[in-house]
Motif scaffolding. Structure first.
Motif, PDB file in Angstrom:
ATOM      1  N   ASP A  82     -27.249  37.010  17.953  1.00  0.00           N
ATOM      2  CA  ASP A  82     -28.070  35.824  17.738  1.00  0.00           C
ATOM      3  C   ASP A  82     -29.482  36.068  18.277  1.00  0.00           C
ATOM      4  N   CYS A  83     -30.502  35.891  17.438  1.00  0.00           N
ATOM      5  CA  CYS A  83     -31.889  36.179  17.827  1.00  0.00           C
ATOM      6  C   CYS A  83     -32.357  35.302  18.988  1.00  0.00           C
ATOM      7  N   ARG A  84     -31.982  34.019  18.964  1.00  0.00           N
ATOM      8  CA  ARG A  84     -32.408  33.128  20.041  1.00  0.00           C
ATOM      9  C   ARG A  84     -31.773  33.510  21.365  1.00  0.00           C
ATOM     10  N   ILE A  85     -30.503  33.879  21.311  1.00  0.00           N
ATOM     11  CA  ILE A  85     -29.827  34.303  22.531  1.00  0.00           C
ATOM     12  C   ILE A  85     -30.403  35.627  23.032  1.00  0.00           C
ATOM     13  N   GLN A  86     -30.773  36.513  22.105  1.00  0.00           N
ATOM     14  CA  GLN A  86     -31.362  37.794  22.495  1.00  0.00           C
ATOM     15  C   GLN A  86     -32.675  37.606  23.234  1.00  0.00           C
ATOM     16  N   THR A  87     -33.480  36.640  22.799  1.00  0.00           N
ATOM     17  CA  THR A  87     -34.741  36.355  23.494  1.00  0.00           C
ATOM     18  C   THR A  87     -34.469  35.870  24.913  1.00  0.00           C
ATOM     19  N   LEU A  88     -33.486  34.995  25.043  1.00  0.00           N
ATOM     20  CA  LEU A  88     -33.113  34.499  26.373  1.00  0.00           C
ATOM     21  C   LEU A  88     -32.584  35.642  27.243  1.00  0.00           C
ATOM     22  N   LEU A  89     -31.744  36.493  26.641  1.00  0.00           N
ATOM     23  CA  LEU A  89     -31.195  37.627  27.386  1.00  0.00           C
ATOM     24  C   LEU A  89     -32.298  38.591  27.815  1.00  0.00           C
ATOM     25  N   PHE A  90     -33.307  38.762  26.969  1.00  0.00           N
ATOM     26  CA  PHE A  90     -34.429  39.633  27.324  1.00  0.00           C
ATOM     27  C   PHE A  90     -35.118  39.118  28.585  1.00  0.00           C
ATOM     28  N   VAL A  91     -35.386  37.827  28.632  1.00  0.00           N
ATOM     29  CA  VAL A  91     -36.055  37.235  29.791  1.00  0.00           C
ATOM     30  C   VAL A  91     -35.186  37.380  31.041  1.00  0.00           C
ATOM     31  N   VAL A  92     -33.883  37.101  30.901  1.00  0.00           N
ATOM     32  CA  VAL A  92     -32.966  37.168  32.048  1.00  0.00           C
ATOM     33  C   VAL A  92     -32.868  38.598  32.586  1.00  0.00           C
ATOM     34  N   PHE A  93     -32.647  39.555  31.687  1.00  0.00           N
ATOM     35  CA  PHE A  93     -32.441  40.931  32.139  1.00  0.00           C
ATOM     36  C   PHE A  93     -33.742  41.606  32.559  1.00  0.00           C
ATOM     37  N   LEU A  94     -34.866  41.173  32.002  1.00  0.00           N
ATOM     38  CA  LEU A  94     -36.154  41.671  32.490  1.00  0.00           C
ATOM     39  C   LEU A  94     -36.354  41.229  33.945  1.00  0.00           C
ATOM     40  N   GLY A  95     -36.014  39.963  34.224  1.00  0.00           N
ATOM     41  CA  GLY A  95     -36.105  39.469  35.593  1.00  0.00           C
ATOM     42  C   GLY A  95     -35.171  40.229  36.529  1.00  0.00           C
ATOM     43  N   ILE A  96     -33.941  40.488  36.061  1.00  0.00           N
ATOM     44  CA  ILE A  96     -32.974  41.232  36.877  1.00  0.00           C
ATOM     45  C   ILE A  96     -33.487  42.646  37.160  1.00  0.00           C
ATOM     46  N   TYR A  97     -34.039  43.291  36.132  1.00  0.00           N
ATOM     47  CA  TYR A  97     -34.508  44.671  36.299  1.00  0.00           C
ATOM     48  C   TYR A  97     -35.691  44.739  37.269  1.00  0.00           C
ATOM     49  N   LEU A  98     -36.638  43.818  37.127  1.00  0.00           N
ATOM     50  CA  LEU A  98     -37.795  43.805  38.017  1.00  0.00           C
ATOM     51  C   LEU A  98     -37.383  43.520  39.463  1.00  0.00           C
TER      52      LEU A  98
END
Length: 303
Positions: free
Chosen positions: A18-34
């Motif tokens: 799901d594209c909308r969920i992927q955008t949310l996951l990008f934000v979440v995992f970018l925060g986790i990685y940083l």
């Protein structure tokens, strides 16, 4: 074999289509990685910069933080790229390279955690001999052995995967190239590779788990023999952080490599736990539950 069509890249299905969920996951995992990068880097700087922390326990902890940075960096950049990409592909050689470093970091972390368990055993059960037993050369040997075991285990498994031919479906039901996820895509029999991976994982477990179990059985016995409850609490606080990390890492990693690959969502969640979340939580666990680290961090911030 002539009837099969071979390919040169895999498609990583990831966590959601799901594209909308992927955008949310990008934000979440970018925060986790940083947060993972910053937390572990701060831990390394605090340990190197404060002379009070130049003891074996924090020597191992510094290497664990560096290893966590490497572990998360093996998978997270490609995962973040795929969240924003229409074509979630990775070359076959890129996939094998990722699986090599993934297994290397996982095996090295398991070995390093066992070394840290022995360090806690020496500190609590033999406090007067601690600096003599856990001397600098021994610590260097134990850290080098952890990395060596990781390299050897990963090298053996990934050399043998070159004998597999991938054809038919090239979709990996995972967010990264982990070896168990590659076996179902092979059109040649991967039984030997499965046995090799299971055997090397069992060998690693037999090499590291007995040392952890021995160390903590002696630690618990020593703590129970302390007369005062205050002394027991102080002794337990020195090893509770490490015990928490061991349970988080070993519990999920053993489940992943003992159970057969099925491509389920649970498998992906379990892999995220020991390869991503544990790397994020390690600096938080050791800093929040360790007064010496908190004091050193306060000194560094004041300076």
């Amino acid at each position: 074999m002539d009837n099969f069509t071979f390919f040169t890249e895999f498609i990583l299905l990831g966590l959601s289509a799901d594209c909308r969920i992927q955008t949310l996951l990008f934000v979440v995992f970018l925060g986790i990685y940083l947060l993972t990068l910053v937390g572990n880097l701060v831990m390394i700087l605090v340990i190197r910069g404060d002379s009070h922390l130049h003891i074996p326990m924090y020597f191992f902890l510094g290497h664990l933080s560096f290893l966590d940075i490497c572990f998360s960096s093996v998978t997270m950049p490609k995962m973040l790229q795929n969240f924003l990409s229409q074509k979630k592909s990775i070359s076959v050689w890129g996939c094998i390279t990722q699986s090599f470093f993934f297994l290397l970091c996982g095996c090295a972390e398991a070995s390093l955690l066992s070394a840290m368990a022995y360090d806690r055993y020496a500190a609590i059960c033999h406090p007067l001999l601690y600096t003599m037993v856990m001397n600098r050369p021994l610590c260097m040997v134990m850290v080098s052995a952890a990395w060596g075991i990781g390299v050897l285990n990963s090298l053996v498994n990934n050399l043998f995967i070159h004998k597999l031919h991938f054809c038919g479906s090239n979709i990996i039901f995972h967010f990264c190239c982990e070896l168990p996820s590659l076996f179902p895509l092979s059109c040649t029999d991967p039984t030997a590779n499965k046995f090799l991976l299971s055997g090397s994982s069992a060998f690693l477990g037999l090499l590291t788990l007995p040392l952890i179990l021995f160390s903590y059985s002696r630690i618990i016995s020593a703590i129970l023999n302390i007369c005062s409850s205050e002394g027991q609490a102080k002794a337990f606080s020195t090893c509770s952080s490490h015990l928490t990390v061991v349970l988080l890492f070993y519990g999920t990693a053993l489940f992943r490599y003992i159970s057969p690959a099925s491509g389920s969502v649970l498998e992906r969640v379990v892999s995220i736990q020991y390869s991503v979340i544990t790397s994020l939580l390690n600096p938080l666990i050791y800093s929040l539950k360790n007064q010496e680290v908190k004091t050193a961090l306060q000194r560094m911030l004041r300076q």
